[in-house]
Design an enzyme around this catalytic site. Structure first.
Site, PDB file in Angstrom:
ATOM      1  N   TYR A 107     -13.636 -14.678 -22.205  1.00 22.01           N
ATOM      2  CA  TYR A 107     -14.674 -14.244 -21.386  1.00 22.01           C
ATOM      3  C   TYR A 107     -15.528 -15.499 -20.626  1.00 22.01           C
ATOM      4  CZ  TYR A 107     -14.158  -9.365 -22.577  1.00 22.01           C
ATOM      5  OH  TYR A 107     -13.809  -7.970 -22.880  1.00 22.01           O
ATOM      6  N   ASP A 117      -2.126  -7.660 -34.030  1.00 23.58           N
ATOM      7  CA  ASP A 117      -1.100  -6.788 -33.466  1.00 23.58           C
ATOM      8  C   ASP A 117      -0.998  -5.877 -34.616  1.00 23.58           C
ATOM      9  OD1 ASP A 117      -0.003  -8.907 -35.052  1.00 23.58           O
ATOM     10  OD2 ASP A 117       1.710  -9.018 -33.732  1.00 23.58           O
ATOM     11  N   LYS A 134      -5.222 -14.013 -34.384  1.00 24.00           N
ATOM     12  CA  LYS A 134      -3.821 -14.106 -34.014  1.00 24.00           C
ATOM     13  C   LYS A 134      -3.254 -15.740 -34.535  1.00 24.00           C
ATOM     14  CE  LYS A 134       0.157 -12.741 -31.911  1.00 24.00           C
ATOM     15  NZ  LYS A 134       0.898 -11.668 -32.822  1.00 24.00           N
ATOM     16  N   ASP A 175     -12.992  -5.974 -27.964  1.00 22.68           N
ATOM     17  CA  ASP A 175     -13.245  -5.253 -26.906  1.00 22.68           C
ATOM     18  C   ASP A 175     -12.177  -4.145 -27.094  1.00 22.68           C
ATOM     19  OD1 ASP A 175     -14.033  -4.273 -24.340  1.00 22.68           O
ATOM     20  OD2 ASP A 175     -12.330  -5.396 -23.706  1.00 22.68           O
ATOM     21  N   ASP A 209     -12.465  -0.024 -28.670  1.00 20.37           N
ATOM     22  CA  ASP A 209     -11.960   1.281 -27.771  1.00 20.37           C
ATOM     23  C   ASP A 209     -11.176   2.108 -28.591  1.00 20.37           C
ATOM     24  OD1 ASP A 209     -13.937   0.540 -25.674  1.00 20.37           O
ATOM     25  OD2 ASP A 209     -12.157   1.381 -24.082  1.00 20.37           O
TER      26      ASP A 209
HETATM   27  C1  IPM Z   1     -17.375  -3.603 -23.164  1.00 23.06           C
HETATM   28  C2  IPM Z   1     -16.908  -3.630 -21.665  1.00 23.06           C
HETATM   29  C3  IPM Z   1     -17.110  -4.959 -21.128  1.00 23.06           C
HETATM   30  C4  IPM Z   1     -16.451  -5.904 -21.949  1.00 23.06           C
HETATM   31  C5  IPM Z   1     -16.794  -5.294 -19.742  1.00 23.06           C
HETATM   32  C6  IPM Z   1     -16.975  -4.155 -18.640  1.00 23.06           C
HETATM   33  C7  IPM Z   1     -17.171  -6.522 -19.194  1.00 23.06           C
HETATM   34  O1  IPM Z   1     -15.362  -3.391 -21.623  1.00 23.06           O
HETATM   35  O2  IPM Z   1     -18.628  -3.650 -23.239  1.00 23.06           O
HETATM   36  O3  IPM Z   1     -16.672  -3.262 -24.111  1.00 23.06           O
HETATM   37  O4  IPM Z   1     -15.282  -6.189 -21.910  1.00 23.06           O
HETATM   38  O5  IPM Z   1     -17.091  -6.591 -22.907  1.00 23.06           O
HETATM   39 MN    MN Z   2     -14.661  -2.354 -23.422  1.00 18.95          MN
END
Ligand code: IPM
Ligand code: MN
Ligand code: NAD
Length: 369
Positions: free
Chosen positions: A141, A221, A189, A245, A249
């Site tokens: 990032y 993975d 990794k 990230d 999710d």
């Molecule tokens: C998160 C989001 C952000 C990230 C994006 C929107 C920059 O996906 O907070 O999980 O990747 O950190």
């Molecule tokens: Mn995210």
């Protein structure tokens, strides 16, 4: 307790869910005699449109002058063709960098009541309780060089970490593991990437400071699979920015919905609080968004910036109770809506406040006896 809270609601469902979180915090303040002062500023797409930049100076100054920042979400389809440094997301990355928090805590707690809404079997998810510690200021990032060279038809980003950046987030993760089930899984990794080899070596060094914590390493993975097969085996999961990230999710599958997940970023000048989900343009403005992730994020403000553990726990208990009573936003009723009462964003927020207010007044009455 006095707290100055800056609310940067942002785009899409950001304002819808932060409104509910703020209303819950106001309920806590009213009942507990606390003084929470809320200020609102723009970030993301709304700031690009109004101010020409995704993070106006005024917003950053207000953030730095507050005790905590509550951020909704940023991003919208109309900005998708902009280069990364002009997009709403650039405002989010900039505020993260300026506030300086490097340890992003993303708890993924599987409420028993929601097991029926997970695509995973009940016996797989029931009791899962994972705390992801995502490094937030390094890796791909922020690493340089980064460029899309259109003439050459080539683009590159840099996954870069220093030993110090890994060590400081590892210490936060080990420390939190000490207060939980004393197990830490570090995800990398290292079979392919030098940066992951540095990560693993540094985590091993820091482990020596925490002999009470059992450390294991997993490749990212394999970890993506283990999380779905045996989520209850994990306690604290430490990983770098991009892996965190993605895996956080993925953990929405364990908790029943992305709309359930809160986060807190600590270690910098001012803590930053955001639900894990994004601006959800597909449901924005329709009253369909689940505000519970944002409300649980409000609980994290009380825990990590206010030292108000009992109040944070009261919010979490109210969320559980509302779920026990069968109230659901549409994302949670998915796949099994029968027997549930489906509520809008505002109705769900009101239900949590009503339940919270009852429990706080019961507690107040008990204390008065
Ligand atoms: C998160 C989001 C952000 C990230 C994006 C929107 C920059 O996906 O907070 O999980 O990747 O950190
Ligand atoms: Mn995210
Ligand atoms: P998203 O998290 O916005 O949505 C993914 C899916 O989950 C969608 O189907 C959405 O409807 C659903 N969802 C998300 N939150 C929900 C909630 N509270 N209640 C019910 N359903 C919910 O991710 P995306 O669609 O990949 O990205 C949309 C935009 O959000 C992009 O611009 C992205 O960059 C941005 N984003 C911002 C943040 C942030 O500001 N912290 C986080 C992630 C994504």
């Amino acid at each position: 307790m006095n707290l100055k809270i800056l609310v940067t609601a942002g785009d899409g469902i950001g304002p819808e869910v932060t409104n509910e979180a703020v209303a819950v915090l106001k309920e806590i303040a009213a009942q507990g005699g606390h003084d929470f002062a809320f200020t609102a500023k723009r970030i993301g797409g709304v700031a690009i449109v109004a101010d020409g930049t995704p993070l106006p100076d005024e917003t950053l100054a207000a953030a730095l002058a507050s005790d905590a920042v509550l951020l909704g979400a940023v991003g919208g389809n109309e900005f998708n063709s902009l280069p990364p440094d002009k997009r709403p997301e650039a405002g989010l990355l900039k505020i993260r960098a300026e506030l300086g928090g490097f340890a992003n805590l993303r708890p993924a707690f599987a409420f028993r009541e929601l097991a029926v809404n997970s695509p995973l079997r009940h016996e797989i998810v029931d009791g899962a309780d994972i705390l992801f510690v995502r490094e937030l200021l390094g890796g791909l990032y922020f690493g340089k060089p980064r460029e899309w060279n259109r003439t050459a038809g080539e683009a590159w980003n840099t996954m870069r970490y220093t030993r110090e950046e890994v060590a400081r987030v590892a210490r936060v993760a080990f420390d939190l593991a000490c207060k939980r089930r004393k197990k830490l899984t570090s995800v990398d990794k290292a079979n392919v990437l030098e940066v992951s080899q540095l990560w693993r070596a540094t985590v091993n060094e820091v482990a020596a400071e925490f002999p009470g914590v059992t450390l294991e390493h997993q490749y990212v993975d394999a970890m993506a699979m283990h999380l779905m097969n045996r989520p209850r085996d994990f306690d604290v999961v430490l990983t770098e920015n991009l892996f965190g990230d993605i895996l956080s999710d993925e953990s929405a599958v364990i908790t029943g919905s992305l709309g359930m997940l809160p986060s807190a970023t600590i270690g910098g000048k001012v803590n930053l609080y955001e639900p894990v989900h994004g601006s959800a343009p597909d449901i924005a403005g329709k009253g369909l968004a689940n505000p519970l992730g944002a409300i649980l994020t409000g609980a994290l403000i009380l825990r990590h910036s206010g030292g108000l553990e009992a109040e944070a726990a009261a919010i979490e208990a109210s969320v559980r109770k509302v779920l026990e009573q069968g109230f659901r936003t549409p994302d949670l009723a998915r796949g099994n809506a029968s027997g549930f009462t489906v509520l809008s964003t505002k109705e769900m927020g009101a239900k949590v406040r009503e339940t919270l207010s009852e429990s706080l007044s019961r507690r107040g009455a008990a204390q008065a006896v």
